[in-house]
Design an enzyme around this catalytic site. Structure first.
Site, PDB file in Angstrom:
ATOM      1  N   GLY A   1       0.734  -1.306  -0.057  1.00  0.00           N
ATOM      2  CA  GLY A   1       0.057  -0.069  -0.079  1.00  0.00           C
ATOM      3  C   GLY A   1       0.879   1.193  -0.103  1.00  0.00           C
ATOM      4  O   GLY A   1       2.154   1.137   0.126  1.00  0.00           O
ATOM      5  N   THR A   2      -0.005   2.541  -0.255  1.00  0.00           N
ATOM      6  CA  THR A   2       0.864   3.614  -0.266  1.00  0.00           C
ATOM      7  C   THR A   2      -0.105   4.739  -0.350  1.00  0.00           C
ATOM      8  O   THR A   2      -1.334   4.587  -0.250  1.00  0.00           O
ATOM      9  CB  THR A   2       1.874   3.590  -1.402  1.00  0.00           C
ATOM     10  OG1 THR A   2       2.233   4.685  -1.637  1.00  0.00           O
ATOM     11  CG2 THR A   2       0.926   3.886  -2.868  1.00  0.00           C
ATOM     12  N   THR A   3       0.382   6.010  -0.312  1.00  0.00           N
ATOM     13  CA  THR A   3      -0.535   7.042  -0.398  1.00  0.00           C
ATOM     14  C   THR A   3       0.339   8.190  -1.481  1.00  0.00           C
ATOM     15  O   THR A   3       1.125   8.813  -0.987  1.00  0.00           O
ATOM     16  CB  THR A   3      -0.813   7.915   1.037  1.00  0.00           C
ATOM     17  OG1 THR A   3      -1.327   6.848   1.750  1.00  0.00           O
ATOM     18  CG2 THR A   3      -1.542   8.977   0.815  1.00  0.00           C
TER      19      THR A   3
END
Length: 307
Positions: free
Chosen positions: A91-93
C-alpha cells in the site's frame, strides 16, 4: 535509434521498420494494437525483434502454472512459476491536484511487503523530464521498471523530434505499452503530473490495465480515502503556493496515521511552466518535547531544464 535521426540516417531500414510516423501526438485518434507492437509481440515468446525486448517482461502465456514443482532446479522446470509462500499486500498514499499556481504532487516514502516495512525511504515521485513527474503506486519493481521505460521513450522522442512529448501523448504511450499486460500480475498505477506549453497544467492517471483518466485531483493507494477526505474539504482553485503545499502535506500526513502501509517522509513536487521544484518535509524526523513540536523541512532540487 535516436542517433540515427540526429545524424540524418532516417532512410535506413531500421528507421522505416520501427518509426513510420509519430503515433502519440494526436490525442483524439484511437490506436489499434496491431499497428505498432502487438503484432510483432506475438512473433516470439522472448519479444525478440521489438525495441523494448530488454525492458518489457515476457507475457506469462506459454508456461502453465504449477505451484508445487517436483524439481524446481531441474533444466525442464527452470521456467515454472513458483507460488509465493504467503500473500504480499502492499500500500501507499500518493496524490496530485491542480490549482492556480500549477500542479502539486505528493507521496509518502514507505515500501511495505505484507506486515513488513521493507524500506522507509522510497522515492515514489519520479521526474521524467523538466516539466513532468510521475507518482507511483502498486508493486515497487513494476513501477520502477515502467518508469524507466517511460523515461527512456520520452528521452528518445525528444532526441528525434527536438521537443518533449505532450502530457496527453505520454499518457497514451504509457497506456498503450501497459495494455498487453492486462490480466497479468503486473501492478502499476501512475499519475502523470506535468505542464504542457499549449494547454498548461495536466493531471492524468494511468493504470496497468491500460486505462487513462483525466482530472483535476487524484489520490491513489491504500491511504487515498483518508487523503481524499482532507482534499475534498480544503482544495480550491485560488490556493496560494504555500497553502497548496501545506494541504498536500496535511493530506498525506493524515493518511499515514490511519493507513498502516503509509508513513515516513512526505515528498512534495510543485510543477509550473518553469519546471518542477521538490519540497521534502520529513514526518519521520519529529522531535517531541513538552509543549513543542519541531519539524525538519528541506527544500529540494529543481528541474528547470530546456526541453
Amino acid at each position: 535509434m535516436a542517433l540515427e535521426d540526429i545524424c540524418g540516417f532516417k532512410d535506413t531500414p531500421v528507421h522505416r521498420k520501427w518509426f513510420p510516423a509519430s503515433h502519440f501526438e494526436d490525442t483524439d485518434r484511437s490506436f489499434h494494437m496491431t499497428d505498432f507492437g502487438l503484432r510483432r509481440l506475438k512473433k516470439s515468446g522472448r519479444n525478440s525483434g521489438i525495441p523494448l525486448q530488454f525492458f518489457i517482461p515476457t507475457l506469462p502465456n506459454s508456461v502453465p502454472f504449477n505451484p508445487r514443482p517436483s524439481l524446481p532446479f531441474s533444466p525442464s522446470n527452470h521456467s515454472v512459476t513458483v507460488s509465493r509462500p504467503f500473500p504480499l499486500s502492499h500500500g501507499t498514499t500518493t496524490l496530485g491536484f491542480i490549482f492556480q499556481g500549477g500542479v502539486i504532487a505528493a507521496a509518502d516514502s514507505r515500501a511495505s511487503a505484507g506486515g513488513l516495512v521493507a524500506c522507509p525511504a522510497v522515492h515514489k515521485i519520479t521526474p521524467i523530464h523538466s516539466h513532468l513527474v510521475v507518482t507511483s503506486s502498486g508493486s515497487g519493481a513494476d513501477c520502477m521498471l515502467w518508469e524507466r521505460i517511460l523515461a527512456r521513450e520520452i528521452r528518445l522522442y525528444q532526441l528525434r523530434h527536438r521537443r518533449c512529448l505532450s502530457i496527453c501523448g505520454t499518457a497514451k504511450l504509457l497506456s498503450f505499452m501497459l495494455h498487453p499486460f492486462k490480466g497479468t500480475d503486473v501492478c502499476v498505477a501512475l499519475t502523470l503530473c506535468g505542464w504542457d506549453k499549449e494547454v498548461g497544467p495536466k493531471l492524468i492517471y494511468v493504470c496497468s490495465d491500460g486505462a487513462r483518466l483525466n482530472g483535476d485531483i487524484f489520490s491513489v493507494g491504500s491511504g487515498s480515502p483518508y487523503a481524499y477526505g482532507v482534499l475534498d474539504r480544503e482544495l480550491r482553485w485560488s490556493l496560494s503556493k504555500e497553502e497548496a503545499i501545506s494541504l498536500a502535506r496535511e493530506a498525506v500526513f493524515r493518511a499515514t496515521h490511519r493507513d498502516a502501509y503509509s508513513g515516513n517522509k512526505v515528498d512534495i513536487f510543485h510543477i509550473t511552466a518553469q519546471g518542477w521544484i521538490s519540497n521534502c518535509c520529513s514526518l519521520e524526523i519529529l522531535f517531541l518535547l513538552p509543549g513543542c513540536l519541531f519539524r525538519h523541512e528541506h527544500r529540494g532540487r529543481c528541474g528547470i531544464l530546456q526541453p
